[in-house]
Write an enzyme that holds these catalytic residues in place. Structure first.
Site, mmCIF file in Angstrom:
data_model
loop_
_atom_site.group_PDB
_atom_site.id
_atom_site.type_symbol
_atom_site.label_atom_id
_atom_site.label_comp_id
_atom_site.label_asym_id
_atom_site.label_seq_id
_atom_site.Cartn_x
_atom_site.Cartn_y
_atom_site.Cartn_z
ATOM 1 N N ASP A 203 0.723 -1.300 -0.106
ATOM 2 C CA ASP A 203 0.037 0.060 0.142
ATOM 3 C C ASP A 203 0.788 1.559 -0.372
ATOM 4 O O ASP A 203 2.084 1.188 0.444
ATOM 5 C CB ASP A 203 -1.028 -0.502 0.773
ATOM 6 N N GLU B 11 0.000 -0.730 5.467
ATOM 7 C CA GLU B 11 1.461 -0.862 6.652
ATOM 8 C C GLU B 11 1.108 0.784 6.965
ATOM 9 O O GLU B 11 1.352 1.004 8.141
ATOM 10 C CB GLU B 11 2.444 -0.599 6.041
#
Ligand SMILES: [Zn+2]
Length: 377
Positions: free
Chosen positions: A78, A139
């Site tokens: 991400d 994350e």
């Protein structure tokens, strides 16, 4: 040895797939195919449904071409925003985004470098042991993917995360953090008609904050009150105020002490605030929520995983610099689950801004280092 063009092309493909946290379906599908192509067994865990993301964490397993202790490499798929229609542009060997978006070198530089390293290992028949790759989701939202990851599925006891700025840098220490929400409840009253019947929550908060030691507390520890919200109108003595703050420290006992000191400042002001209404003494009150945001990571400089990376660097005549991080990353969570994992620089720079960049030369160097690390792990 490293194929400059192939690595550069890989980065372009990855960066051009928008993948803000929670919306990782497209990048997950790409990574699934790519790691199959590289020869891995690929699966995704159930984290997606647990945290409300489009994808779970990806686990890719390479059996390796020789015996050995399994080795783990971690990155995240991400990115932060703005990440709508990211268009990577290459100018004089430097990748940036074309417009007002991030580039996503955090963490796609790391993923591209890893893919290129595996390409080279396969292409040149360089023997390596069993390799596990974990690419997490969300994350950037507080390590949500790593926190939900089922560690019993992993065999590795050591590894590296590809997720920091610069190159030839090893991060082996990172702080733990506590996040705090402090609600102070005073007593509302009309500010002009009967102020003696009120207790101002804002005044209590102000006095408490003025007494706190914030900012850099010592070499290992920082503290902050980041938001303060409360009150309704200028003519009402505020009955509510809410503070959000955090403490970070490389030392667990300092984390605890400084967190407690902040709470004590609030408690002392809250419990010394009272009014007498119709003969009844009434006090302010407070409630606190403290969340351990992430545990500290503390790997000694002499640990085998640090030495492995240093030696891989030496084989390439590149000394590695050992450093401490100021924030948390997936590696904090992996370490907390008994995996010795250091964080390596991927060349990414100016991350979390539209000026984010990475050079192809730096990515080549990181791929070279990874080939050496995986070969010798
Ligand atoms: Zn990152």
């Amino acid at each position: 040895m490293i194929n400059y063009q192939r690595l550069s092309d890989e980065f372009v493909r990855l960066a051009a797939i928008d993948s803000p946290s929670y919306r990782e379906a497209a990048i997950a599908a790409y990574l699934h195919q790519r790691f199959l192509q590289l020869g891995a067994d690929v699966l995704f865990d159930a984290t997606g449904s647990a945290i409300g993301s489009e994808s779970g964490n990806m686990i890719a397993r390479f059996p390796g071409t020789r015996e050995g202790e399994p080795f783990l490499i971690c990155a995240h798929m991400d990115t932060v925003g703005p990440a709508e229609n990211v268009q990577p542009v290459l100018n004089n060997g430097v990748f940036t985004s074309a417009g007002n978006t991030i580039l996503g070198a955090d963490d796609k530089a790391g993923i591209a470098e890893l893919i290129e390293a595996i390409e080279v290992l396969n292409e040149q028949d360089i023997p390596y042991g069993p390799l596990e790759v974990v690419i997490t989701v969300c994350e950037e939202l507080g390590l949500l993917g790593a926190k939900e990851f089922d560690f019993s599925t992993l065999k590795s006891k050591r590894g590296v995360a590809l997720d920091t700025t610069g190159i030839d840098r090893i991060i082996n220490r990172a702080p733990a953090a506590n996040r705090m929400k402090i609600d102070i409840h005073g007593i509302e009253a009309h500010a002009g008609v009967c102020p003696e019947q009120g207790i101002s929550a804002i005044m209590i908060a102000g006095k408490a904050i003025a007494r706190m030691t914030l900012g850099r507390i010592d070499e290992d520890t920082t503290a902050n009150i980041g938001t303060i919200n409360g009150g309704i109108a200028s003519n009402i003595i505020p009955g509510q105020v809410c503070l959000h703050g955090e403490v970070r420290s490389h030392r667990p006992e300092r984390l605890q002490q400084v967190t407690e000191a902040i709470i004590r400042c609030c408690e002392e002001e809250v419990y010394s605030s009272s009014v007498v209404i119709d003969g009844d003494t009434r006090h302010a009150t407070m409630s606190i929520e403290i969340k351990e945001d992430f545990p500290a990571m503390q790997i000694p400089d002499t640990a085998p995983i640090v030495q492995l990376v240093i030696n891989a660097g030496l084989a390439l005549q590149r000394p590695q610099q050992i450093a401490a991080a100021g924030g948390g990353s997936d590696a904090n969570i992996f370490n907390d689950h008994g995996i010795d994992m250091v964080i390596l620089g991927t060349g990414m720079a100016k991350v979390h801004t539209p000026q984010e960049q990475v050079t192809v030369d730096d990515m080549v160097k990181v791929s070279e280092l990874l080939v050496e690390i995986i070969r010798s792990a």
